[in-house]
Write a protein that holds these residues in place. Sequence first.
Motif, PDB file in Angstrom:
ATOM      1  N   ALA A  51       0.840  -1.211   0.000  1.00 30.65           N
ATOM      2  CA  ALA A  51       0.000   0.000   0.000  1.00 30.65           C
ATOM      3  C   ALA A  51       0.867   1.250   0.000  1.00 30.65           C
ATOM      4  O   ALA A  51       0.593   2.239  -0.711  1.00 30.65           O
ATOM      5  CB  ALA A  51      -0.932  -0.020   1.210  1.00 30.65           C
ATOM      6  N   TYR A  52       1.917   1.216   0.799  1.00 29.87           N
ATOM      7  CA  TYR A  52       2.826   2.376   0.844  1.00 29.87           C
ATOM      8  C   TYR A  52       3.524   2.569  -0.509  1.00 29.87           C
ATOM      9  O   TYR A  52       3.667   3.683  -1.008  1.00 29.87           O
ATOM     10  CB  TYR A  52       3.858   2.189   1.945  1.00 29.87           C
ATOM     11  N   ALA A  53       3.931   1.470  -1.126  1.00 29.81           N
ATOM     12  CA  ALA A  53       4.640   1.559  -2.402  1.00 29.81           C
ATOM     13  C   ALA A  53       3.740   2.136  -3.488  1.00 29.81           C
ATOM     14  O   ALA A  53       4.160   2.966  -4.286  1.00 29.81           O
ATOM     15  CB  ALA A  53       5.160   0.173  -2.806  1.00 29.81           C
ATOM     16  N   PHE A  54       2.470   1.694  -3.512  1.00 30.80           N
ATOM     17  CA  PHE A  54       1.534   2.226  -4.502  1.00 30.80           C
ATOM     18  C   PHE A  54       1.242   3.705  -4.251  1.00 30.80           C
ATOM     19  O   PHE A  54       1.142   4.515  -5.166  1.00 30.80           O
ATOM     20  CB  PHE A  54       0.221   1.427  -4.504  1.00 30.80           C
ATOM     21  N   SER A  55       1.085   4.059  -2.941  1.00 33.20           N
ATOM     22  CA  SER A  55       0.738   5.445  -2.618  1.00 33.20           C
ATOM     23  C   SER A  55       1.858   6.408  -2.949  1.00 33.20           C
ATOM     24  O   SER A  55       1.634   7.589  -3.200  1.00 33.20           O
ATOM     25  CB  SER A  55       0.369   5.574  -1.130  1.00 33.20           C
ATOM     26  N   THR A  56       3.090   5.932  -2.930  1.00 36.21           N
ATOM     27  CA  THR A  56       4.243   6.802  -3.222  1.00 36.21           C
ATOM     28  C   THR A  56       4.751   6.595  -4.640  1.00 36.21           C
ATOM     29  O   THR A  56       5.815   7.098  -4.996  1.00 36.21           O
ATOM     30  CB  THR A  56       5.382   6.523  -2.230  1.00 36.21           C
ATOM     31  N   ASN A  57       3.973   5.841  -5.474  1.00 34.16           N
ATOM     32  CA  ASN A  57       4.326   5.592  -6.872  1.00 34.16           C
ATOM     33  C   ASN A  57       5.641   4.834  -7.038  1.00 34.16           C
ATOM     34  O   ASN A  57       6.275   4.881  -8.098  1.00 34.16           O
ATOM     35  CB  ASN A  57       4.399   6.897  -7.674  1.00 34.16           C
ATOM     36  N   LEU A  58       6.078   4.138  -5.923  1.00 39.03           N
ATOM     37  CA  LEU A  58       7.239   3.276  -6.077  1.00 39.03           C
ATOM     38  C   LEU A  58       6.891   2.086  -6.962  1.00 39.03           C
ATOM     39  O   LEU A  58       7.724   1.558  -7.682  1.00 39.03           O
ATOM     40  CB  LEU A  58       7.722   2.789  -4.706  1.00 39.03           C
ATOM     41  N   ILE A  59       5.615   1.684  -6.872  1.00 44.18           N
ATOM     42  CA  ILE A  59       5.102   0.622  -7.726  1.00 44.18           C
ATOM     43  C   ILE A  59       3.828   1.144  -8.364  1.00 44.18           C
ATOM     44  O   ILE A  59       2.978   1.731  -7.696  1.00 44.18           O
ATOM     45  CB  ILE A  59       4.792  -0.657  -6.925  1.00 44.18           C
ATOM     46  N   THR A  60       3.680   0.967  -9.680  1.00 45.30           N
ATOM     47  CA  THR A  60       2.457   1.401 -10.370  1.00 45.30           C
ATOM     48  C   THR A  60       1.792   0.184 -10.988  1.00 45.30           C
ATOM     49  O   THR A  60       2.460  -0.697 -11.539  1.00 45.30           O
ATOM     50  CB  THR A  60       2.775   2.417 -11.468  1.00 45.30           C
ATOM     51  N   MET A  61       0.492   0.161 -10.869  1.00 44.63           N
ATOM     52  CA  MET A  61      -0.269  -0.926 -11.461  1.00 44.63           C
ATOM     53  C   MET A  61      -0.286  -0.744 -12.975  1.00 44.63           C
ATOM     54  O   MET A  61      -0.215   0.370 -13.482  1.00 44.63           O
ATOM     55  CB  MET A  61      -1.705  -0.923 -10.919  1.00 44.63           C
ATOM     56  N   PRO A  62      -0.419  -1.831 -13.728  1.00 38.73           N
ATOM     57  CA  PRO A  62      -0.436  -1.724 -15.197  1.00 38.73           C
ATOM     58  C   PRO A  62      -1.502  -0.764 -15.700  1.00 38.73           C
ATOM     59  O   PRO A  62      -1.294  -0.036 -16.648  1.00 38.73           O
ATOM     60  CB  PRO A  62      -0.709  -3.164 -15.646  1.00 38.73           C
ATOM     61  N   PHE A  63      -2.686  -0.733 -15.048  1.00 39.96           N
ATOM     62  CA  PHE A  63      -3.761   0.132 -15.528  1.00 39.96           C
ATOM     63  C   PHE A  63      -3.552   1.588 -15.145  1.00 39.96           C
ATOM     64  O   PHE A  63      -4.293   2.456 -15.570  1.00 39.96           O
ATOM     65  CB  PHE A  63      -5.138  -0.355 -15.019  1.00 39.96           C
ATOM     66  N   ASN A  64      -2.559   1.869 -14.301  1.00 38.28           N
ATOM     67  CA  ASN A  64      -2.260   3.264 -13.954  1.00 38.28           C
ATOM     68  C   ASN A  64      -1.105   3.833 -14.777  1.00 38.28           C
ATOM     69  O   ASN A  64      -0.638   4.931 -14.524  1.00 38.28           O
ATOM     70  CB  ASN A  64      -1.915   3.383 -12.464  1.00 38.28           C
ATOM     71  N   LYS A  65      -0.623   3.075 -15.751  1.00 43.83           N
ATOM     72  CA  LYS A  65       0.502   3.527 -16.558  1.00 43.83           C
ATOM     73  C   LYS A  65       0.134   4.784 -17.344  1.00 43.83           C
ATOM     74  O   LYS A  65      -0.946   4.878 -17.918  1.00 43.83           O
ATOM     75  CB  LYS A  65       0.923   2.412 -17.515  1.00 43.83           C
ATOM     76  N   ALA A  66       1.040   5.792 -17.378  1.00 41.28           N
ATOM     77  CA  ALA A  66       0.783   7.060 -18.064  1.00 41.28           C
ATOM     78  C   ALA A  66       0.592   6.824 -19.566  1.00 41.28           C
ATOM     79  O   ALA A  66       1.305   6.031 -20.185  1.00 41.28           O
ATOM     80  CB  ALA A  66       1.937   8.026 -17.833  1.00 41.28           C
ATOM     81  N   ILE A  67      -0.396   7.526 -20.136  1.00 44.61           N
ATOM     82  CA  ILE A  67      -0.669   7.429 -21.567  1.00 44.61           C
ATOM     83  C   ILE A  67       0.276   8.365 -22.312  1.00 44.61           C
ATOM     84  O   ILE A  67       0.453   9.520 -21.929  1.00 44.61           O
ATOM     85  CB  ILE A  67      -2.132   7.809 -21.866  1.00 44.61           C
ATOM     86  N   GLU A  68       0.884   7.882 -23.377  1.00 42.79           N
ATOM     87  CA  GLU A  68       1.761   8.715 -24.184  1.00 42.79           C
ATOM     88  C   GLU A  68       0.937   9.423 -25.249  1.00 42.79           C
ATOM     89  O   GLU A  68       0.421   8.790 -26.167  1.00 42.79           O
ATOM     90  CB  GLU A  68       2.865   7.867 -24.823  1.00 42.79           C
ATOM     91  N   LEU A  69       0.794  10.736 -25.096  1.00 45.03           N
ATOM     92  CA  LEU A  69       0.021  11.529 -26.041  1.00 45.03           C
ATOM     93  C   LEU A  69       0.923  12.049 -27.159  1.00 45.03           C
ATOM     94  O   LEU A  69       2.075  12.416 -26.924  1.00 45.03           O
ATOM     95  CB  LEU A  69      -0.631  12.717 -25.327  1.00 45.03           C
ATOM     96  N   LEU A  70       0.366  12.095 -28.375  1.00 44.70           N
ATOM     97  CA  LEU A  70       1.105  12.642 -29.516  1.00 44.70           C
ATOM     98  C   LEU A  70       1.113  14.160 -29.450  1.00 44.70           C
ATOM     99  O   LEU A  70       0.178  14.784 -28.943  1.00 44.70           O
ATOM    100  CB  LEU A  70       0.464  12.178 -30.828  1.00 44.70           C
ATOM    101  N   VAL A  71       2.176  14.746 -29.979  1.00 42.06           N
ATOM    102  CA  VAL A  71       2.295  16.216 -29.938  1.00 42.06           C
ATOM    103  C   VAL A  71       1.290  16.848 -30.898  1.00 42.06           C
ATOM    104  O   VAL A  71       0.969  16.272 -31.947  1.00 42.06           O
ATOM    105  CB  VAL A  71       3.723  16.667 -30.300  1.00 42.06           C
TER     106      VAL A  71
END
Length: 241
Positions: free
Chosen positions: A35-55
């Motif tokens: 829980a601590y790792a997720f809350s501090t973004n030490l670990i991110t779930m696959p569905f929380n991965k940042a989307i790469e937007l085109l310029v």
Amino acid sequence: MDKNNLTPVEKNKSPLILSIVVGIVLILFLAGGLAYAFSTNLITMPFNKAIELLVPEISATANPDSSSIVTITNPNSTGTIYYTIDGSDPLTNSLKYETPITINSTTTLKATVIDEKDNKSDISTQQFTIMEKTVEKAVETVVPENSSSIIIPEEYQGTWHSIKATGTYNFSGNTYTYSSGGNVHSGTIGKIEPYGNSSTILVFYPIEVNHGFTVDPGEKGDGMIKIDGTTYAVENSDVFD
């Protein structure tokens, strides 16, 4: 209770209970760590991965006055375009692009796409350089003082009478004579130049004084001119018939 009197089943229960307690403690410890790792973004779930937007794509159409109509296109299916024209990086508090914009001065345009989850594209940058038009000024022709050259245009030569019969101008060669009520003033025109931005009205400068007078031909060939705002007609004009 005497341990020596415990049955085999009762003797086996104690280590089992201890193992269960240790297991629960380990599970709670691991759960808390995750829980601590997720809350501090030490670990991110696959569905929380940042989307790469085109310029965003910037295109421009030039106007005859050197300004540009700029269109910014979002190649993504989501997100809003934000832009700046002061050289700073755009954020969500920057200008929001909605319709094409007009650029009429030298500008550095920057644009980015930001979606509702605060995912952000790279920044598109385009420099616009607006060339200022230079207006060529008419070259002033100065005739030397006391010049004997004929500088008064031919269409102004002759005698001109005031429509109100209050005075007469006569232009001959490069001299003028003004008569009114018995008073006569004569002089030599030393310079002629356009009046302000007008392409038709001229200023005649006598060399004897430090000021000039305006001569407006109006419609050339109609037999009338205006001198300092007063209308004069050429001698023998139909105006006096």
